[in-house]
Design a protein around this motif. Structure first.
Motif, PDB file in Angstrom:
ATOM      1  N   UNK A   1      11.190  14.794  25.856  1.00 50.25           N
ATOM      2  CA  UNK A   1      12.324  15.716  25.824  1.00 50.25           C
ATOM      3  C   UNK A   1      11.792  17.135  26.041  1.00 50.25           C
ATOM      4  N   UNK A   2      11.953  17.696  27.242  1.00 54.35           N
ATOM      5  CA  UNK A   2      11.505  19.072  27.487  1.00 54.35           C
ATOM      6  C   UNK A   2      12.374  20.082  26.739  1.00 54.35           C
ATOM      7  N   UNK A   3      11.919  21.321  26.703  1.00 55.10           N
ATOM      8  CA  UNK A   3      12.713  22.379  26.097  1.00 55.10           C
ATOM      9  C   UNK A   3      13.886  22.765  26.992  1.00 55.10           C
ATOM     10  N   UNK A   4      13.647  22.759  28.311  1.00 52.10           N
ATOM     11  CA  UNK A   4      14.691  23.039  29.288  1.00 52.10           C
ATOM     12  C   UNK A   4      14.600  22.015  30.411  1.00 52.10           C
ATOM     13  N   UNK A   5      15.751  21.563  30.888  1.00 55.96           N
ATOM     14  CA  UNK A   5      15.823  20.682  32.048  1.00 55.96           C
ATOM     15  C   UNK A   5      16.715  21.361  33.083  1.00 55.96           C
TER      16      UNK A   5
ATOM     17  N   UNK B   1       6.884  26.694  26.274  1.00 53.31           N
ATOM     18  CA  UNK B   1       7.973  25.797  26.627  1.00 53.31           C
ATOM     19  C   UNK B   1       7.570  24.829  27.729  1.00 53.31           C
ATOM     20  N   UNK B   2       8.222  23.670  27.738  1.00 55.40           N
ATOM     21  CA  UNK B   2       8.106  22.697  28.829  1.00 55.40           C
ATOM     22  C   UNK B   2       9.441  22.732  29.570  1.00 55.40           C
ATOM     23  N   UNK B   3       9.394  23.159  30.825  1.00 57.74           N
ATOM     24  CA  UNK B   3      10.579  23.230  31.670  1.00 57.74           C
ATOM     25  C   UNK B   3      10.440  22.179  32.769  1.00 57.74           C
ATOM     26  N   UNK B   4      11.342  21.212  32.809  1.00 53.09           N
ATOM     27  CA  UNK B   4      11.286  20.115  33.783  1.00 53.09           C
ATOM     28  C   UNK B   4      12.330  20.329  34.866  1.00 53.09           C
ATOM     29  N   UNK B   5      11.877  20.402  36.105  1.00 56.62           N
ATOM     30  CA  UNK B   5      12.781  20.535  37.245  1.00 56.62           C
ATOM     31  C   UNK B   5      13.197  19.130  37.688  1.00 56.62           C
ATOM     32  N   UNK B   6      14.401  18.733  37.272  1.00 58.39           N
ATOM     33  CA  UNK B   6      14.940  17.404  37.592  1.00 58.39           C
ATOM     34  C   UNK B   6      16.054  17.497  38.646  1.00 58.39           C
ATOM     35  N   UNK B   7      15.986  18.520  39.473  1.00 52.77           N
ATOM     36  CA  UNK B   7      17.046  18.740  40.447  1.00 52.77           C
ATOM     37  C   UNK B   7      17.126  17.588  41.446  1.00 52.77           C
TER      38      UNK B   7
END
Length: 408
Positions: free
Chosen positions: A253-257, A228-234
């Motif tokens: 488009x990551x798997x989780x944002x 998975x690609x998890x992007x921390x966009x906090x």
């Protein structure tokens, strides 16, 4: 008896904090009493232009009328049920946030660190249930110089010794590679890898922007390697960089944002994990939770935040005003600024160490009526509310020029 706060000076209030507050922060010596838009006012009535915006929690400025109205309206009806019951605000919040970010499902939480911890748990659960990684063997690849929060799990994979020292032992299962290095990332991924977790732009490290193609490369690599690609966009998400999400600059488009900070509109803590049904669908009742996550007040404010972003106005403002910020900082290179990185209304500015540390420059700016904050060494961060005007932004850059060229 202690005097009421409104009768005490800034100096008195700062001294009063010393014996009773744990020293986990080193704030600038300004005591804020009220705020509106991009401006704050201290207890003596001095006004300051806020060029930090609560580390992006105040993307829409202080006390944005639409957000305050949404909070007031909800306060008169219902504030908390816990997830033991349904509430009438949560479905709309989840539907609209999913649509805004281009994802299927939403897991509502409270703080950014909770969102990161949730992302880690989801990635591991997916690895065991879907990918078939043997129990308790899942690994997650992270980047050096990251900042994802302050829990013991998260600081365990930090490379910041101040954040780590004295808080071990740490949870295993993380592999640290250099940021912006796809070859190192690929070498760290194997059959046990559940996910790659990175910030699209590293905020705490000094607004470090990766090379063009890096985020697209991470997406391609994770797909090819089956993780998975998890992007921390906090910090980077919700309009800050001129797009709704920073990953959109590369069409990724990551798997989780992971979202937080600005999602609460500067009113209440609201965070969320948004992502694909394949990943968020692995959770079953009882496996994860939060008493306050998805509460009616948070959902009402979060929905109002989404409404502001749905128009595209704030993303456009960040992009347009970002040109003014970038041009202004370019003029200062060689005149106290040795380099900078900027995207939208977010910049990391490296100051000539001979002129002062980041802390010293921030204190000088404060005396000029501008609030900013240092990060490492002689680097300061600039992240004004997206409601700032062009005139206010130019004024802040002028104040920076003044403190750099005239000294203390």
């Amino acid at each position: 008896m202690t005097a009421p706060a409104h009768t005490r000076s800034s100096a008195e209030l700062i001294r009063a904090e010393e014996p009773v507050l744990a020293h986990n922060y080193h704030p600038l010596p300004v005591v804020v009493a009220s705020a509106e838009g991009a401006w704050v006012e201290d207890v003596e009535g001095r006004r300051y232009l806020d060029m930090l915006a609560g580390y992006s929690a105040l993307n829409f400025g202080h006390r944005h009328p639409a957000l305050i109205e949404a909070a007031h309206r909800q306060l008169d009806r219902l504030t908390l049920t816990s997830r033991a019951f349904h509430n009438d605000r949560l479905a709309e919040f989840a539907e609209r946030l999913a649509e805004l970010t281009g994802h299927d499902m939403v897991l509502p939480m409270n703080t950014g660190a909770e969102a990161v911890e949730s992302g880690i748990k989801l990635a591991r659960k997916w690895a065991y249930d879907v990918k078939g990684v043997p129990a308790d063997r899942a690994t997650i690849v992270v980047a050096a110089d990251n900042f994802h929060g302050r829990t013991t799990t998260i600081v365990g994979f930090s490379t910041d010794e101040t954040a780590r020292t004295g808080f071990g032992p740490f949870a295993p299962g993380f592999r640290i590679v250099p940021y912006n290095d796809l070859a190192a990332m690929e070498a760290a991924i194997d059959d046990t890898t559940a996910a790659v977790l990175i910030e699209p732009i590293q905020g705490e490290a000094g607004v470090i922007i990766p090379d063009d193609g890096y985020l697209a490369g991470v997406r391609e690599l994770t797909r090819r390697k089956g993780c998975l690609f998890v992007a921390d966009e906090i910090q980077s998400g919700l309009g800050r960089t001129g797009r709704t999400l920073a990953v959109e600059h590369e069409g990724v488009v990551p798997d989780l944002v992971l979202l937080g900070k600005a999602l609460g509109g500067g009113i209440v803590p609201v965070s969320a994990v948004v992502g694909s049904r394949e990943v968020l669908g692995v959770l079953r009742p009882g496996e994860h939770g939060s008493t306050f996550g998805g509460n009616p007040l948070a959902a009402a404010v979060g929905t109002a935040v989404v409404e502001l972003l749905e128009t595209g106005e704030f993303q456009a403002r960040a992009a347009e005003l970002g040109v003014i910020l970038r041009d202004g900082l370019t003029e200062l290179v060689g005149r106290g600024v040795v380099g900078f990185r900027a995207r939208g209304l977010w910049a990391g500015v490296d100051i000539d160490p001979a002129i002062g540390t980041g802390r010293e420059i921030s204190e000088r700016l404060m005396r000029e009526g501008v609030l900013a904050k240092d990060t490492h060494g002689s680097t300061i961060r600039l992240a004004p509310p997206l409601t700032v005007t062009a005139e206010e932004l130019r004024s802040a850059i002028g104040s920076l020029e003044k403190v750099l060229t005239q000294g203390a």
